[in-house]
Design an enzyme around this catalytic site. Structure first.
Site, PDB file in Angstrom:
ATOM      1  N   SER A  11      41.890  -5.530  18.414  1.00  0.00           N
ATOM      2  CA  SER A  11      41.365  -4.290  19.020  1.00  0.00           C
ATOM      3  C   SER A  11      39.853  -4.245  18.673  1.00  0.00           C
ATOM      4  CB  SER A  11      42.070  -3.080  18.848  1.00  0.00           C
ATOM      5  OG  SER A  11      41.749  -2.959  17.146  1.00  0.00           O
ATOM      6  N   ALA A  14      35.823  -7.834  21.170  1.00  0.00           N
ATOM      7  CA  ALA A  14      36.369  -8.935  22.056  1.00  0.00           C
ATOM      8  C   ALA A  14      37.625  -8.287  22.706  1.00  0.00           C
ATOM      9  CB  ALA A  14      36.543 -10.375  21.184  1.00  0.00           C
ATOM     10  N   ALA A  40      36.360  -5.393  12.433  1.00  0.00           N
ATOM     11  CA  ALA A  40      35.353  -5.909  11.875  1.00  0.00           C
ATOM     12  C   ALA A  40      34.075  -5.248  12.996  1.00  0.00           C
ATOM     13  CB  ALA A  40      35.251  -7.384  11.629  1.00  0.00           C
ATOM     14  N   TRP A  43      32.576  -2.284  12.135  1.00  0.00           N
ATOM     15  CA  TRP A  43      31.876  -2.204  10.769  1.00  0.00           C
ATOM     16  C   TRP A  43      30.297  -2.689  11.064  1.00  0.00           C
ATOM     17  CZ3 TRP A  43      35.005  -3.219   5.687  1.00  0.00           C
ATOM     18  CH2 TRP A  43      36.154  -2.192   5.519  1.00  0.00           C
ATOM     19  N   GLN A  45      26.667  -3.368  11.620  1.00  0.00           N
ATOM     20  CA  GLN A  45      25.519  -2.459  11.299  1.00  0.00           C
ATOM     21  C   GLN A  45      24.572  -3.040  12.156  1.00  0.00           C
ATOM     22  OE1 GLN A  45      24.889  -2.623   7.181  1.00  0.00           O
ATOM     23  NE2 GLN A  45      26.435  -1.360   6.640  1.00  0.00           N
ATOM     24  N   GLY A  47      23.158  -5.057  14.868  1.00  0.00           N
ATOM     25  CA  GLY A  47      23.281  -4.775  16.455  1.00  0.00           C
ATOM     26  C   GLY A  47      23.692  -6.156  16.979  1.00  0.00           C
ATOM     27  N   GLU A 114      15.817  -9.777  12.774  1.00  0.00           N
ATOM     28  CA  GLU A 114      16.750 -10.154  11.616  1.00  0.00           C
ATOM     29  C   GLU A 114      16.473 -11.544  11.072  1.00  0.00           C
ATOM     30  OE1 GLU A 114      20.313  -6.797  12.436  1.00  0.00           O
ATOM     31  OE2 GLU A 114      20.701  -8.910  12.720  1.00  0.00           O
ATOM     32  N   HIS A 236      27.705 -13.285   3.375  1.00  0.00           N
ATOM     33  CA  HIS A 236      26.516 -12.239   3.640  1.00  0.00           C
ATOM     34  C   HIS A 236      25.656 -11.906   2.202  1.00  0.00           C
ATOM     35  CE1 HIS A 236      23.768  -8.856   4.900  1.00  0.00           C
ATOM     36  NE2 HIS A 236      24.163  -9.020   6.422  1.00  0.00           N
ATOM     37  N   ARG A 282      20.605 -16.827   6.534  1.00  0.00           N
ATOM     38  CA  ARG A 282      21.683 -16.090   5.732  1.00  0.00           C
ATOM     39  C   ARG A 282      22.155 -17.323   4.554  1.00  0.00           C
ATOM     40  NH1 ARG A 282      25.416 -12.204   9.454  1.00  0.00           N
ATOM     41  NH2 ARG A 282      23.896 -10.512   9.674  1.00  0.00           N
ATOM     42  N   HIS A 343      31.419 -12.857   4.568  1.00  0.00           N
ATOM     43  CA  HIS A 343      31.224 -11.900   5.963  1.00  0.00           C
ATOM     44  C   HIS A 343      31.740 -12.518   7.137  1.00  0.00           C
ATOM     45  CE1 HIS A 343      29.073  -8.916   8.087  1.00  0.00           C
ATOM     46  NE2 HIS A 343      28.310  -9.941   8.649  1.00  0.00           N
ATOM     47  N   ARG A 378      26.093 -18.985  11.378  1.00  0.00           N
ATOM     48  CA  ARG A 378      25.843 -18.039  12.481  1.00  0.00           C
ATOM     49  C   ARG A 378      24.512 -17.348  12.340  1.00  0.00           C
ATOM     50  NH1 ARG A 378      26.610 -12.326  13.147  1.00  0.00           N
ATOM     51  NH2 ARG A 378      27.543 -12.217  11.247  1.00  0.00           N
ATOM     52  N   SER A 383      27.330 -12.556  16.638  1.00  0.00           N
ATOM     53  CA  SER A 383      28.789 -12.399  16.803  1.00  0.00           C
ATOM     54  C   SER A 383      29.174 -11.575  17.908  1.00  0.00           C
ATOM     55  CB  SER A 383      29.261 -12.079  15.403  1.00  0.00           C
ATOM     56  OG  SER A 383      28.547 -10.657  14.947  1.00  0.00           O
TER      57      SER A 383
END
Length: 525
Positions: A11, A14, A40, A43, A45, A47, A114, A236, A282, A343, A378, A383
């Site tokens: 849920s 996606a 996830a 959660w 943050q 964008g 980022e 992360h 990262r 992460h 990634r 994502s």
């Protein structure tokens, strides 16, 4: 037997975006292990990355994705996602997602930058984008008459026609445990979609929710699907280090807005590791922190943004500011203690540009899939974009290819099992698995460490399979069984890669080979 046109397992963004795209024409079941809000995606943050500013370009976003992915990204997939990104963002805006406005921006919304991005292209809702997106879509999912929501339900396994002697050899649905009643129900579906998220809970320290147990990858593998690039586990760089803070992420955007990484003595170290300093991808930042912690015997390093105006931090990072204040850390005056944590899983179930797997009637979207977008690492904020674009692609494919519904399916058989006599075995095995995966299959790897992990995984797998065969299933047992399969696939993939690339760094093979190749594992049928 419970029958639907489409059965969606998961849920997050996606799963929910796909459900909303299908529900005007089809009957949809949305199954989730906890509540709709637990994912996830909620959660997230930072964008969603997309080319919205006229001064930016699709070619630049594609190039940045390839650079972060260390040469392993599929150009076809990357172009597909990037070019379809702006429409996906417009779909969210049309559905009422409250992105942070900015009157001075040419697009009317604030765009941040980022690590790994060459331009400001991250559209966001303050520092809680995922929560804002999920809250908006969840309200619409709950209200839609054609979407049946099954909370506190977990898939035990997929129903594959080939395995039950059915004329249709593809996926016919799934066996699903109602956690509240301990009853396993048979769900029949014309199409089944895995949107189960990642596998962060296979490691001791993770930014993922407790639901991230590799369920989709494990079920697809048992069903006969290929998986790819499972060795690429993204750590992360900046998870909050505090005994009272579980899995709290300090967004990439903090470094994007000028945050600096420091040792306890206040000295910076990123300039010694990469020319891009704090804005390096990262994997580079996480390895640099890991190096500094091991070299100096540190428990953590510090992320300092206290040199920026307090008003900026209050407007851009209200949730991070508030959470840190609860723990006695004023980020306007003090640096934030941080450590790397697992992460994101860049690998997963092999899918095509229509989100189809190797099994007919089975799609996979989101983090559980390996689309070719992320390569060996990634790029930040790609994502959620992937979730949206492949949710749309899956919806188009499902609507264009109707399948027959199975008239009958065998019921779940519990006639030869009993109630578990020692549930403590499950918790002990879970703890052991997560600890040795952290110790042996972490940021820096060696063949010896990987082989040790593989030996322990095989011992655990035998014990868990015996437990699964003899006792009634439970939520914990299902998750542990899936975690062990996922851990095995990660280690097998890591042992096959004889180089260091992106997120996979091996002391035995520190060089990067001239040609980038995917690690593809094929199950025995």
């Amino acid at each position: 037997m419970i029958a639907y046109d489409v059965l969606i397992l998961g849920s997050g963004l996606a799963g929910q975006s796909l459900a909303l795209r299908l529900a005007d024409k089809l009957k949809v079941a949305l199954v989730t292990k906890r509540s709709l809000e637990d994912s996830a995606s909620a959660w997230a943050q930072g964008g969603i990355a997309s080319v919205l500013d006229p001064s930016d370009s699709a070619e630049a976003h594609i190039a940045d994705t390839h650079t972060a992915g260390a040469g392993l990204c599929s150009d076809k997939t990357t172009r597909f996602v990037v070019e379809n990104g702006p429409r996906a963002i417009r779909w969210l805006i049309d559905h009422g997602v409250p992105f942070t406005p900015d009157a001075s921006s040419p697009v009317g919304y604030h765009l941040t930058r980022e690590g790994g991005h060459s331009a400001r292209r991250i559209i966001h809702a303050a520092d809680a984008t995922g929560a804002a997106v999920q809250a908006t879509l969840t309200e619409q999912v709950r209200a839609h008459p054609n979407i049946a929501v099954y909370e506190q339900h977990i898939a035990v396994d997929l129903i594959i026609g080939r395995k039950i002697g059915h004329a249709d050899e593809g996926c016919l649905g799934a066996y699903i445990l109602d956690i509240a009643s301990d009853e396993v129900r048979t769900f029949s579906a014309r199409h089944t979609v895995l949107a189960t998220g990642g596998a962060g809970k296979v490691y001791l320290y993770t930014t993922n929710p407790d639901t991230a147990t590799g369920d989709g990858v494990a079920m697809a593998w048992r069903a006969g699907c290929r998986v790819a690039n499972m060795e690429f586990i993204q750590f992360h760089p900046t998870c909050l280090y505090h005994p009272q803070a579980k899995s709290f992420l300090i967004s990439e955007a903090v470094r994007g807005e000028g945050g600096l990484l420091r040792r306890p003595d206040g000295s910076r170290f990123m300039p010694e590791h990469d020319a891009r300093e704090e804005l390096a991808p990262r994997d580079i930042v996480a390895r640099a922190i890991d190096f500094e912690m091991k070299k100096h015997g540190l428990d953590c390093v510090f992320l300092d943004i206290s040199h920026k105006p307090a008003e900026l931090l209050e407007s851009h990072f209200p949730n991070i500011l508030a959470r840190c204040l609860e723990l006695g850390i004023d980020i306007t005056q003090q640096p934030i203690p941080v450590v790397p944590a697992v992460h994101f899983s860049c690998g997963g179930i092999v899918t095509d540009l229509r989100a189809r797997t190797d099994v007919a009637g089975l799609h996979a979207i989101g983090e559980t899939a390996c689309t070719g977008l992320h390569g060996a690492n990634r790029l930040a904020s790609n994502s959620l974009l992937e979730c949206l674009v492949f949710g749309e692609a899956a919806a188009a494919d499902i609507l264009a290819n109707p399948r027959e519904l199975a008239a009958s399916l065998p019921q779940w058989d519990e006639s030869r099992v009993t109630d578990a006599d020692e549930s403590i075995v499950i918790s002990h095995n879970w703890e052991e698995l997560r600890r040795f995966m952290w110790d042996y299959v972490g940021i820096v790897r060696t063949n010896k460490r990987l082989q040790r992990a593989q030996h322990r995984i095989r011992l655990l797998a035998r014990e868990i399979n015996e437990f699964y065969s003899n006792f009634r299933v439970s939520n914990d047992l299902i998750e542990l069984r899936n975690l062990v399969v996922t851990a095995d696939l990660i280690v097998r993939s890591a042992l096959q890669r004889k180089e260091s690339r992106g997120l996979h760094f091996s002391r035995d093979y520190p060089q990067t080979l001239p040609k980038a190749r995917d690690t593809v594992l094929r199950p025995r049928r």
